[in-house]
Every structure is written in C-alpha cells, then in structure tokens.
Write a protein that holds these residues in place. Structure first.
Motif, PDB file in Angstrom:
ATOM      1  N   PRO A 142      -4.374   6.849  -6.863  1.00  7.94           N
ATOM      2  CA  PRO A 142      -3.224   6.480  -6.016  1.00  7.94           C
ATOM      3  C   PRO A 142      -1.874   6.629  -6.722  1.00  7.94           C
ATOM      4  CG  PRO A 142      -4.193   4.519  -6.963  1.00  7.94           C
ATOM      5  CD  PRO A 142      -5.016   5.676  -7.469  1.00  7.94           C
ATOM      6  N   TYR A 143      -1.883   7.130  -7.976  1.00  7.92           N
ATOM      7  CA  TYR A 143      -0.598   7.272  -8.686  1.00  7.92           C
ATOM      8  C   TYR A 143       0.308   8.279  -7.964  1.00  7.92           C
ATOM      9  CZ  TYR A 143      -3.115   5.108 -12.594  1.00  7.92           C
ATOM     10  OH  TYR A 143      -3.838   4.261 -13.393  1.00  7.92           O
ATOM     11  N   VAL A 144      -0.327   9.398  -7.584  1.00  2.16           N
ATOM     12  CA  VAL A 144       0.422  10.467  -6.919  1.00  2.16           C
ATOM     13  C   VAL A 144      -0.195  10.667  -5.551  1.00  2.16           C
ATOM     14  CG1 VAL A 144       1.025  12.901  -6.982  1.00  2.16           C
ATOM     15  CG2 VAL A 144       1.016  11.558  -9.108  1.00  2.16           C
ATOM     16  N   THR A 145       0.627  10.580  -4.522  1.00  5.05           N
ATOM     17  CA  THR A 145       0.086  10.693  -3.167  1.00  5.05           C
ATOM     18  C   THR A 145       0.989  11.569  -2.310  1.00  5.05           C
ATOM     19  OG1 THR A 145       1.166   8.576  -2.727  1.00  5.05           O
ATOM     20  CG2 THR A 145      -1.223   8.537  -3.091  1.00  5.05           C
ATOM     21  N   ILE A 199       6.725  14.530  -9.246  1.00  5.04           N
ATOM     22  CA  ILE A 199       5.542  13.656  -9.313  1.00  5.04           C
ATOM     23  C   ILE A 199       4.982  13.630 -10.728  1.00  5.04           C
ATOM     24  CG2 ILE A 199       4.820  13.669  -6.893  1.00  5.04           C
ATOM     25  CD1 ILE A 199       2.976  16.042  -7.574  1.00  5.04           C
ATOM     26  N   LEU A 200       5.690  14.265 -11.641  1.00  7.65           N
ATOM     27  CA  LEU A 200       5.303  14.260 -13.061  1.00  7.65           C
ATOM     28  C   LEU A 200       3.860  14.718 -13.244  1.00  7.65           C
ATOM     29  CD1 LEU A 200       6.976  10.845 -13.925  1.00  7.65           C
ATOM     30  CD2 LEU A 200       7.757  13.088 -14.717  1.00  7.65           C
ATOM     31  N   SER A 201       3.438  15.647 -12.411  1.00 10.27           N
ATOM     32  CA  SER A 201       2.044  16.079 -12.498  1.00 10.27           C
ATOM     33  C   SER A 201       1.818  17.242 -11.536  1.00 10.27           C
ATOM     34  CB  SER A 201       1.098  14.930 -12.128  1.00 10.27           C
ATOM     35  OG  SER A 201       1.293  14.579 -10.758  1.00 10.27           O
ATOM     36  N   GLY A 202       0.557  17.653 -11.482  1.00  9.94           N
ATOM     37  CA  GLY A 202       0.182  18.687 -10.525  1.00  9.94           C
ATOM     38  C   GLY A 202      -1.143  18.332  -9.899  1.00  9.94           C
ATOM     39  N   ALA A 203      -1.285  18.706  -8.628  1.00  8.41           N
ATOM     40  CA  ALA A 203      -2.546  18.439  -7.944  1.00  8.41           C
ATOM     41  C   ALA A 203      -3.419  19.684  -8.059  1.00  8.41           C
ATOM     42  CB  ALA A 203      -2.285  18.112  -6.478  1.00  8.41           C
ATOM     43  N   PRO A 204      -4.649  19.536  -8.583  1.00  8.17           N
ATOM     44  CA  PRO A 204      -5.487  20.719  -8.767  1.00  8.17           C
ATOM     45  C   PRO A 204      -6.130  21.190  -7.467  1.00  8.17           C
ATOM     46  CG  PRO A 204      -6.689  18.781  -9.426  1.00  8.17           C
ATOM     47  CD  PRO A 204      -5.322  18.304  -9.007  1.00  8.17           C
ATOM     48  N   GLU A 205      -6.445  22.469  -7.462  1.00  8.28           N
ATOM     49  CA  GLU A 205      -7.183  23.029  -6.329  1.00  8.28           C
ATOM     50  C   GLU A 205      -8.558  22.373  -6.245  1.00  8.28           C
ATOM     51  OE1 GLU A 205      -7.349  27.306  -6.459  1.00  8.28           O
ATOM     52  OE2 GLU A 205      -9.218  27.365  -5.304  1.00  8.28           O
ATOM     53  N   ILE A 228       0.854  -1.197   0.000  1.00  5.28           N
ATOM     54  CA  ILE A 228       0.000   0.000   0.000  1.00  5.28           C
ATOM     55  C   ILE A 228       0.885   1.241   0.000  1.00  5.28           C
ATOM     56  CG2 ILE A 228      -1.943  -1.140   1.162  1.00  5.28           C
ATOM     57  CD1 ILE A 228      -0.964   0.235   3.765  1.00  5.28           C
ATOM     58  N   VAL A 229       0.254   2.384  -0.193  1.00  6.24           N
ATOM     59  CA  VAL A 229       1.006   3.631  -0.333  1.00  6.24           C
ATOM     60  C   VAL A 229       1.870   3.916   0.891  1.00  6.24           C
ATOM     61  CG1 VAL A 229       0.733   6.141  -0.428  1.00  6.24           C
ATOM     62  CG2 VAL A 229      -0.496   4.698  -2.055  1.00  6.24           C
ATOM     63  N   ASP A 230       1.331   3.667   2.071  1.00  8.00           N
ATOM     64  CA  ASP A 230       2.128   3.976   3.263  1.00  8.00           C
ATOM     65  C   ASP A 230       3.382   3.115   3.367  1.00  8.00           C
ATOM     66  OD1 ASP A 230       0.619   6.076   3.970  1.00  8.00           O
ATOM     67  OD2 ASP A 230      -0.287   5.179   5.751  1.00  8.00           O
ATOM     68  N   VAL A 250       5.651  15.113   1.857  1.00 12.23           N
ATOM     69  CA  VAL A 250       6.341  13.979   1.251  1.00 12.23           C
ATOM     70  C   VAL A 250       5.503  13.522   0.063  1.00 12.23           C
ATOM     71  CG1 VAL A 250       7.137  11.612   1.583  1.00 12.23           C
ATOM     72  CG2 VAL A 250       7.333  13.275   3.446  1.00 12.23           C
ATOM     73  N   MET A 251       6.159  13.320  -1.067  1.00 15.31           N
ATOM     74  CA  MET A 251       5.434  12.973  -2.297  1.00 15.31           C
ATOM     75  C   MET A 251       5.836  11.588  -2.794  1.00 15.31           C
ATOM     76  SD  MET A 251       5.681  16.458  -4.515  1.00 15.31           S
ATOM     77  CE  MET A 251       4.691  17.893  -4.083  1.00 15.31           C
ATOM     78  N   ASN A 252       4.857  10.894  -3.384  1.00 14.43           N
ATOM     79  CA  ASN A 252       5.118   9.619  -4.059  1.00 14.43           C
ATOM     80  C   ASN A 252       4.566   9.685  -5.469  1.00 14.43           C
ATOM     81  OD1 ASN A 252       5.942   8.145  -1.565  1.00 14.43           O
ATOM     82  ND2 ASN A 252       3.788   8.445  -1.018  1.00 14.43           N
ATOM     83  N   HIS A 253       5.326   9.136  -6.389  1.00 13.73           N
ATOM     84  CA  HIS A 253       4.769   8.890  -7.732  1.00 13.73           C
ATOM     85  C   HIS A 253       4.950   7.412  -8.045  1.00 13.73           C
ATOM     86  CE1 HIS A 253       3.904   9.587 -12.083  1.00 13.73           C
ATOM     87  NE2 HIS A 253       4.626   8.470 -12.173  1.00 13.73           N
TER      88      HIS A 253
END
Lengths: 468, 413
Positions: free
Chosen positions: B337-340, B314-320, B98-100, B361-364
């Motif tokens: 769950p790709y980017v967390t 993270i090869l991306s951006g998180a939108p507002e 899992i992500v954690d 802390v970021m995950n891709h």
C-alpha cells in the motif's frame, strides 16, 4: 514480420473495412487503430497504425530485397491496373470501393470513377511513362550493346522510395507506381483522409506479382510519419507551404507543394473562353492542384467575376454519391472551418459569389462546398495564392506593366495571349512549372508530358558504363 | 514520466472512503497485532507499519494511519506538510484511514518546483540524524521537467532500502539472470532512474555499467524543431552502448524504449542483444503495444522483456505483471500500500470502470515521504489489482492520444 493481432475479415468488427498495414510479412492488423468516418460521422473503416520500429524493419526488408526483372515489373503493373479497376480487391468490389472513397472524402462519385480509369491507365503504361525522362544520350540497361565503347546508362539513385501520399484526390496514386517500374521498392504512407485507394492499389500490386518485400503500405500517426522519409533513400511528399519549408532543402525529398495554378488573359476577350475558365476552376470538384486558383485579366475583371459567379453559382449542391454531383463535400465541422478561413482571408476583397458563406448541408451528412468568386484590386494581392480544396477563384486585374511577377509560383499557367515575348518569359520562369498557351484548361494532362517535372528526373541519374 | 501539468483536481469516491464505509468495515482490514494506537508508548514513526522489517508489508489502514500520525505530528512531520495542514480543512490524523481517503488531499506536486527540498524531510529524522535529518537523505532527484520547471523530491535511505529489497524480490520472481552484469543506458544526474538501477545491480553483487543520458536536452532539441540534433545524440548513446555490449559480458540491459528501438534497428547490435542478454528491462518512457509485441516475438525473441512504470513522484516503479503474453495488455502492479494508483476520468475525478482508459492518479505513502493524489499526465487502462493489492493496477500506459495529421485548411493536399 509479425502479423499483429488476430485480424477479422475484410469486413471486420461492426462491418468496418479493415485497412491493415501491408508489411513485408503480409497484412498487419495492429493493436493501435484509427477509425475512419464518412461525411456524416459514421465509421466506415478501421486503419491499422504501425509504430516506428515496424517502419524501420519494413524499410530494411525492402532494401534487402532484389527488384523483379524489368519485364516482370511492367507485366505485374499492368495486371495490377486491370485488377484495381475491374476486380474485387481485398474483398471490395470496384463499386463498393468507389462509393466508400466518395463517402469518406466527399469527392463526387464521377471524379472517383474517373480516377479509377486514370489509375488503371497509369499502371498499364507506367513503364512507358517513366521512360519519358530517359535522357537522350543514355540507355536503360547496361547490357545494351551501346555500352560497348562507352555510353550513359540510366540508373536508380537509391533502392527504397517513400511516399507520403495525399488524400485530396484518388488520382494522386497514379504517379508513384512509376518508381516500381524503375525497380525501386516502395513504401507508401496513406493519408488518413482517404487510405482506401493506396490500400487497394498496394493490394492489387501484390496480387499481380509484386512480393510483399517490394511494395508496402505503412499507415502511421503523424509522430512516426517522418521515420519513413528518414529510412527511405528518396521520398515524395505532398503538402502545403509548411511541408515545402520542412523538406524543401532536403535533396532526398521531392515535394509536391501548392498548385496555385492560374489563368492569364492578355489581349484576349474572355467572353470567348468562359467554358475553359469555368472548367479550370471547377473540374474535379476544384480539389486538384491543377485547378485554377486565380484568373488575371487585362480587361474588365469585375465583369468577368460576375459572369464566373453566375456560371459557377448554377452548380447544384448534391451528396457526393449522386451521379450528377460536381462539388466536393466535407464533414460539417471541417466545412465550417474552411468557410471561416475563406471569409477571414477575403477581407478587403469584393465578393461576387460565396461572400455570405460557401457551405450547404447535403442529405446523408456533411456539407457541399459551394463555389466562391472574389475580386481583388491588384494583381499581387496575397489572396491570389490562397488555394482551397473546392472551386474558389480570385479574379485580379493585370496589365503588361505588372509583368510576370504576379504569375509566378504556379503549377500550371494557362496564358491566353498572343504576346510571344511574354510567353518566352513565362516558359523561362523556374517557378512556373507548366505553361499552356491558348484555350487550354489548367487541368490538361497527358501521361507522356510532365506534371511537375518527370518523376524519373528525381529517381534516376546517368552514369557511364564502358565495356568490351 | 513523473511530471504533469498544474492541476489540483481532488477526487473522492464516497462509496470507498472510510467515511462512506464506516469504521467497522475498515477495521476488519487491519492486521490486529501490528496495531499501535495513537498515544501508545512507542515513538511515532518507529511502529511496525512504518518501519517494520523490509520483507513485511503492512496492512492498508495500519500504514495510512501510522503515516498520518508521523507526517502530521508537529514533532515528526515535515515543515512542508505541517505548514500546509491548517489549510486542509480536515485533520489527517482523525479523518484519513485508507488509501481512498487520500483523494481528500489537494494535489501539491506543483509546489515542489519552488520550495526548498529540505522542507520535505520529516522532522522525526532529525532525532536519528541530527541536526536536521539531512544525513538520512540518499539524494535529491527531479521530475523530468516536461511540463515546466522540474519538481524536486527527496529519496531517503530507509525508503531506498525498502525499495531495493522489494526490487530484488521482483527480479528474482521474474527470472533476472543472477550471475550477470548489468548495462544501464539511463539518465542519472538529477534523475532517479539511473541511480536506482546502479544501486540495484550493486545490491545483487554485480557490476553495473552505466551510460548517462540527458532527457532534458533531447526534449529541448525536439521542442526547438531540431530533430536531427536529437538523432545525433541518440546515435552517440547507442554507439556507447554498443561498445559495452560488444566487449563486456552483460546479462541485464536496462534502458528506455526509444533507445532500445534504436539499438535493435542496427541488425548487428540486435543480434548481440538477442543472443547474449538474458533480460531487457525498459522504463522511463512509454512503449506502445505493437512495438512491445514486435520486440517480444520477432525482434528479440530470446531475451525476456520486462517493463517498469516508474515515476519520481512515487519514488519507485511498478513492475510489469508476471506471465503476460505479447498480446496481453502490459499491466503494472504498484508496491501497495506504499504506492497506489487510481485510474480516473480527469473531468469528473471518478474512477473509470475496469478495462476503460483514464488518467492515472498516484499516491506515495511511507515514513520517508508523503505525496498523495497526484494526477499524472499519463493515460492508462484500469486493471483489477492482484489479490491483496490496494487500488488499481494500470495497463498500456501512454501519453494522451494524438492520432491524426495536423488539420489542414489551406491547400488541396
């Protein structure tokens, strides 16, 4: 402009004094705030910090506004002076304000009270004081009959005046209101060391008749501070050598740099002038730019340093809110840093007082900064230029052969001498900004005499108006 | 954004790791039909969790487990990760579910400054794009280079497609004008931001006007104390933007907060933006809550204003998040769950409580790339995620706070 987030009353959350920005749309309670603590680390006030977009829009609003007519400006300044010194402003009574300043800045309460009176007088007389700089060939208004046939008219060099205020002494705010008297719109950035005085002053000016687009208070963090100077037409900035280096070459900035005031005793017996010497060093808690940083004498510097140490050493350590307090206090960590700085830089000199340290804890938190007297062995010792915010003096030998070199770069030079040729050279020296000849303390001031030039010299220029 | 100082803080929260919770609990989060066991007939990497349709989002453990099989299988993993695998002290294919669990990985971003970027290509791509998979790479992009030499990342075409599809959905949900051209005043060159916006506008069948900017030059000017040079450069950019905004029919303006601020300081330009632009999207730098509120209420009351918290890492951006008022914290929800995200106390590595500030802390984790447990230099408020999202949402992202004046010793002021 927007009013920010919902704002509590004058005593906001947890009883803190809410020091809002005062913008062109009224008070602005920002989302980013800085807690102001007292000497013991207890939170006292909360300062709203504005972002650069707010600064630029506020200064744009000032620039778009018309100044009040001259007579109304002066009447409002006088009213504001009375309110500042005698009435509750922004929910704070005079006593509460003075006590809060004292607890935040560590300035003795008697000095704060005196500054309240000085500021009142400066506002009441702002128009008269500003006009001291009026060149003799000119008139203040083009309507003056003298312009028929051609005459110099004194006019503003710009419209918006920015002020990076100092927090060392509440009295620094007695100067910039002259810009309002001259018709400028003014943006003040308070010091985080003591924002209550400019908040009170701007609030009083607004209550007295200056609209919100005439004078604003713009607290910012240091990354935004420069924006005020960039956006204003002309600015006044207080600071040390770093600020002089940064803005010294900018013709739109008037820098109030280090004081480094000095006293010279040449052919005079210092035993007859001890009160003046001691007062020059320690008056106002030694926090002002007009306090003597160095004393140079052609007779027995060691003996003089001993006597000064004895006199200054007798001053008691008291919390600043004590009516008898003379010495400034600082939070313990800042006081320790000052002490370390002094002792590091005093290496190679002879301590007469304070050689083992200058901090003395006081009840209620923080430490008194005790006087220091160090003797250097030559008049051009670099230490004579080290100006610290408490009674701290460097005693140096001087002989006529040393000339005026060691006396240069002084805001005030008190010259106890009868050597007129020497006085000639001191008055001619462009780096010595005021010369007091005879038994006068370095902190002597009168509102019609310039402090570091007249502010009007910087704010105004003459132009010819010919009509009729 | 997207860069950070050397730090290999490893964080684990035993209560949340799969080891702590037990596999039974974990399996319940799985979407059973998508499950493809190791050793199944399908080639690794083509299973639904990694390479499913663009409009489907896999369940957390399906994605993580499939990605571990892909990135740590000698036949399909990248040279970079395969070389690192023996030093991990655990077997990702056995131990990471899992992500954690990703907190068990070291923070490897500093290695991305030196290694050949091609070492990041999973070997599995070579099967589809011989000889080495490089043909599957859309571009090499750099972090900003704020803290040392830039880190190089690869953007693979398949991930770009997935991101663009996601962004299209996000734009539609946020009411971006559809029949309108775009102006991006954003860095291209080695930076992903400008390139991505251009692709996005293109994908929607619109023109993308672009004005390039070089953030490294600005940082260099500021570091050298040459503020006036940086100001001149910014004026040069604003002047170019003005030309486009005055002459072209632009509906979407994408830029950084500092440039947006400079644009709206000019009253004429502010009016053009307020009257003609339907959507202003900001990204690439921080926007403080007071400026955001001023922009939305007073400066640009008419256009919608949306932020995106992006990072090359993270090869991306998180939108507002949709529906926030000017007074709400500006919340960003990542493409889970790709980017967390995980908001932690940088000293202990532990998660901070919801509503508290911490470091991000970021995950891709995708088929195209794997970059876990990257402690960013940004601070943010930890926010409860929307239903179904793994990990934290973040709000009011900012650089580490610096408030006061520099400390003064000498002098009386």
């Amino acid at each position: 402009m927007a009013t920010g987030s919902p704002r509590p009353g004058p005593r906001g959350e947890a009883g803190l004094i809410a020091v809002d920005a005062l913008g062109p749309g009224g008070p602005y309670h920002s989302r980013t705030r800085l807690t102001i603590t007292d000497l013991g680390g207890t939170a006292v006030a909360e300062l709203s910090l504005v972002p650069s977009l707010y600064v630029h829009r506020a200064i744009g609003a000032l620039r778009a506004a018309e100044p009040l007519p001259a007579a109304e400006r002066l009447a409002a300044l006088a009213r504001a002076g009375e309110m500042f010194a005698t009435e509750p402003v922004g929910g704070l009574a005079v006593d509460d304000y003075e006590r809060a300043v004292c607890r935040i800045s560590g300035m003795p309460i008697s000095v704060v009270r005196h500054a309240t009176r000085t500021t009142r007088r400066a506002l009441v007389d702002a128009g008269r004081d500003a006009r001291q700089a009026l060149p003799t060939g000119s008139v203040a208004d083009w309507h003056d009959p003298a312009t028929v046939g051609g005459r110099a008219v004194w006019t503003r060099r710009g419209e918006v005046f920015g002020v990076h205020a100092a927090g060392n002494h509440p009295g620094v705010h007695a100067l910039w209101p002259q810009a309002l008297a001259l018709g400028y719109r003014v943006a003040v950035r308070p010091s985080r060391r003591e924002p209550l005085t400019p908040f009170r002053l701007v609030s009083a000016l607004r209550a007295a008749g200056f609209a919100d687009d005439q004078v604003v208070l713009l607290p910012t963090d240091h990354t935004v501070a420069d924006e005020i100077i960039k956006a204003a037409d002309l600015s006044l900035v207080y600071g040390g050598d770093d600020v002089v280096r940064k803005y010294g070459d900018d013709p739109t900035v008037l820098v109030q740099g280090p004081g480094r005031s000095k006293i010279l005793l040449a052919g005079e017996d210092w035993h007859h002038h001890l009160d003046t010497l001691v007062d020059s060093i320690g008056d106002e808690g030694g926090t002002a730019c007009v306090n003597a940083t160095a004393v140079l004498t052609d007779t027995d510097p060691t003996g003089l340093a001993d006597v000064l140490a004895e006199r200054l050493g007798a001053i008691p350590s008291l919390p600043p809110e004590d009516d008898r307090a003379v010495l400034p206090c600082q939070p313990s960590d800042q006081a320790a840093r000052l002490e370390r700085y002094l002792l590091d830089h005093a290496a190679g000199t002879t301590p007469h007082l304070g050689g083992d340290g200058i901090t003395d804890p006081v009840p209620g938190g923080g430490a008194a900064l005790r006087p220091a007297v160090f003797e250097v062995d030559r008049p051009d010792a670099t230490q004579t230029g080290i100006e610290l915010g408490f009674p701290c003096v460097w005693v140096a030998p001087w002989s006529p052969a040393d000339g005026t070199g060691p006396l240069r770069d002084s805001l005030v030079l008190t010259a106890l001498t009868h050597d007129e040729a020497l006085v000639d050279r001191l008055v001619d020296d462009p780096t010595i900004r005021n010369v007091y000849v005879g038994d006068h303390p370095t902190y002597w001031m009168r509102s019609d005499t310039p402090h570091d030039g007249y502010l009007g010299e910087f704010l105004m220029r003459t132009k010819t108006v010919l009509r009729g | 954004m997207g860069t950070r100082q050397a730090d290999s803080t490893r964080t684990t929260d035993p209560a949340r790791t799969s080891a702590g919770r037990g596999r039974a609990t974990r399996s319940s989060t799985r979407a059973a039909p998508a499950r493809t066991g190791r050793g199944a007939a399908r080639a690794p990497g083509n299973e639904a969790a990694l390479a499913g349709p663009l409009d489907q989002v896999p369940a957390e453990s399906d994605l993580i487990e499939a990605a571990m099989r892909w990135h740590f299988d000698p036949r399909t993993g990248s040279p970079f990760w395969l070389e690192l695998a023996p030093s991990l002290g655990f077997d990702p294919r056995e131990d990471i579910h899992i992500v954690d669990d990703l907190a068990r990985f070291p923070n490897v971003v500093d290695r991305l400054r030196d290694i050949p970027a091609a070492a990041l290509i999973p070997r599995g791509y070579a099967l589809e794009h011989p000889p080495d998979g490089a043909a599957a790479v859309f571009g090499v992009f750099d972090s900003g280079g704020t803290t040392g030499p830039p880190k190089h990342m690869l953007l693979m075409t398949d991930w770009l497609e997935r991101m663009l599809a996601r962004n299209e959905r996000e734009s539609a949900e946020r009411g971006y004008p559809v029949a309108a051209d775009w102006l991006a005043v954003a860095p291209s060159g080695p930076h992903m931001f400008g390139t991505f916006i251009r692709e996005l506008a293109h994908r929607q069948g619109r023109l993308a006007y672009t004005i390039d900017l070089d953030p490294r030059w600005v940082k260099k000017c500021l570091a050298a104390g040459r503020r006036e040079l940086a100001d001149e450069y910014a004026d040069h950019l604003v002047a170019q933007a003005r030309t486009v905004l005055e002459s072209q029919d632009i509906g979407v303006l994408v830029t950084t907060p500092p440039l947006l601020e400079r644009m709206v300081r000019d009253e004429r330009l502010r009016r053009i933006i307020d009257e003609r632009i339907g959507m202003v999207e900001w990204s690439g730098a921080h926007l403080d809550p007071d400026t955001r509120a001023l922009l939305r209420t007073e400066v640009l009351p008419r256009p919608r204003l949306f932020g995106r918290y992006g990072s090359t890492m993270i090869l991306s951006g998180a939108p507002e998040r949709i529906g926030l008022s000017p007074d709400d914290p500006c919340v960003f929800d990542p493409f889970s769950p790709y980017v967390t995200f995980r908001v932690v106390d940088p000293e202990t590595g532990e998660r901070v409580p919801y509503g508290s500030r911490g470091r991000v802390v970021m995950n891709h984790v995708s088929r195209s790339a794997f970059l876990p447990n990257n402690l960013e230099r940004d601070e943010a408020t930890r926010i409860e995620p929307p239903p179904g999202q793994v990990g934290d949402s973040v709000a009011d992202v900012s650089p580490v706070a610096v408030f006061g004046d520099a400390e003064v010793i000498e002098g009386v002021y």
